[in-house]
Design a protein around this motif. Structure first.
Motif, mmCIF file in Angstrom:
data_model
loop_
_atom_site.group_PDB
_atom_site.id
_atom_site.type_symbol
_atom_site.label_atom_id
_atom_site.label_comp_id
_atom_site.label_asym_id
_atom_site.label_seq_id
_atom_site.Cartn_x
_atom_site.Cartn_y
_atom_site.Cartn_z
ATOM 1 N N ALA A 1 52.573 42.402 46.775
ATOM 2 C CA ALA A 1 52.082 43.692 46.286
ATOM 3 C C ALA A 1 52.640 44.864 47.084
ATOM 4 C CB ALA A 1 50.557 43.711 46.316
ATOM 5 N N ARG B 1 43.161 49.934 49.554
ATOM 6 C CA ARG B 1 44.218 50.913 49.854
ATOM 7 C C ARG B 1 43.944 52.244 49.174
ATOM 8 N NH1 ARG B 1 48.082 53.455 47.788
ATOM 9 N NH2 ARG B 1 47.796 52.439 45.767
ATOM 10 N N ARG B 2 43.438 52.189 47.958
ATOM 11 C CA ARG B 2 43.111 53.445 47.269
ATOM 12 C C ARG B 2 42.053 54.233 48.026
ATOM 13 N NH1 ARG B 2 43.888 50.128 42.663
ATOM 14 N NH2 ARG B 2 41.649 49.667 42.512
ATOM 15 N N PRO C 1 46.164 40.787 43.945
ATOM 16 C CA PRO C 1 46.062 41.813 44.983
ATOM 17 C C PRO C 1 44.980 42.845 44.714
ATOM 18 C CG PRO C 1 47.855 42.361 43.512
ATOM 19 C CD PRO C 1 47.313 41.028 43.040
ATOM 20 N N PHE D 1 52.532 45.276 50.567
ATOM 21 C CA PHE D 1 51.911 45.558 51.854
ATOM 22 C C PHE D 1 52.684 44.903 52.999
ATOM 23 C CE2 PHE D 1 48.417 45.855 48.826
ATOM 24 C CZ PHE D 1 47.738 46.997 49.238
ATOM 25 N N ALA E 1 51.290 51.730 50.402
ATOM 26 C CA ALA E 1 51.304 50.285 50.667
ATOM 27 C C ALA E 1 52.330 49.916 51.723
ATOM 28 C CB ALA E 1 51.580 49.519 49.367
ATOM 29 N N CYS F 1 44.354 46.321 46.792
ATOM 30 C CA CYS F 1 44.713 47.597 46.173
ATOM 31 C C CYS F 1 43.513 48.536 46.113
ATOM 32 C CB CYS F 1 45.281 47.357 44.777
ATOM 33 S SG CYS F 1 46.888 46.506 44.776
#
Length: 215
Positions: free
Chosen positions: A178, A152-153, A145, A180, A159, A149
């Motif tokens: 992960a 997303r950060r 992932p 999501f 998430a 990730c």
């Protein structure tokens, strides 16, 4: 309506109708080196670099991985420059996310230079110019992932309310594991796995127009 604080999009086969170039080239190179087509199912999730390494190390290709990557990149670049196009309803859905102030990103196995070429050709580059994430730069393909990730950060969203849009079964499974939420996006290249994708994804669509009553 489902809650959405962030959206992460795969590129080939999800935002763009471009997966066919990879489904043409991958099997062609596997056949070139006398390997069974079952190998394509095991390698299609790899980055281009890792795929070329596999061709050289495991399939007996005389060319180096770097030479193979350069050859394939030339063909893909030409396709992206002339044929890359957004899938049905993409622009309208992105406009809706903009109106809702939902930040977006691209997370893709394709190399950055090609991503830029393809998104520019499709008229989408300006929307994602500062939020493009590649597996090569994340250090792992979508069996990990890491690329999701990283995206997303950048979005700064949790998430649990960040949705990953993918056409690939294995990538959907990775994203869900992960934490999501996921939208499975139909693509002709994934027809054989449509039943599995429908079962794995939180939402499944054949067109982005279908999302009008979901988000």
């Amino acid at each position: 309506m489902k809650e959405i604080s962030g959206a992460i999009f795969d590129m080939d086969g999800t935002l763009l109708d471009t997966m066919r170039i990879w489904d043409e080239i991958g099997p062609e190179y596997i056949k070139r080196y006398g390997q069974p087509m079952s190998l394509w199912e095991r390698t299609r999730q790899l980055t281009l670099t890792d795929f070329c390494v596999a061709l050289h190390d495991d399939c007996g290709a005389k060319e180096s991985a770097e030479e193979l990557a350069a050859e394939i990149n030339g063909r893909v670049d030409a396709f992206y420059r002339t044929q890359a196009a957004a899938k049905e309803g993409v622009f309208e859905f992105l406009d809706r996310l903009d109106a809702l102030k939902v930040p977006t990103a691209v997370a893709t196995s394709t190399d950055r230079e090609q991503v830029v070429t393809a998104l520019k050709r499709a008229g989408l580059y300006e929307r994602f110019a500062d939020s493009i994430f590649t597996c090569a730069e994340a250090g792992a393909g979508k069996e990990s992932p890491a690329v999701f990730c990283a995206a997303r950060r950048r979005l700064g969203t949790p998430a649990a309310t960040t949705w990953v849009f993918e056409d690939s079964y294995f990538a959907i499974r990775t994203a869900k594991a992960a934490g999501f939420m996921t939208v499975g996006v139909w693509d002709v290249s994934q027809t054989r796995r449509e039943t599995e994708i429908r079962a794995a994804a939180d939402v499944y669509i054949r067109s982005f127009y279908e999302l009008e009553d979901i988000f």
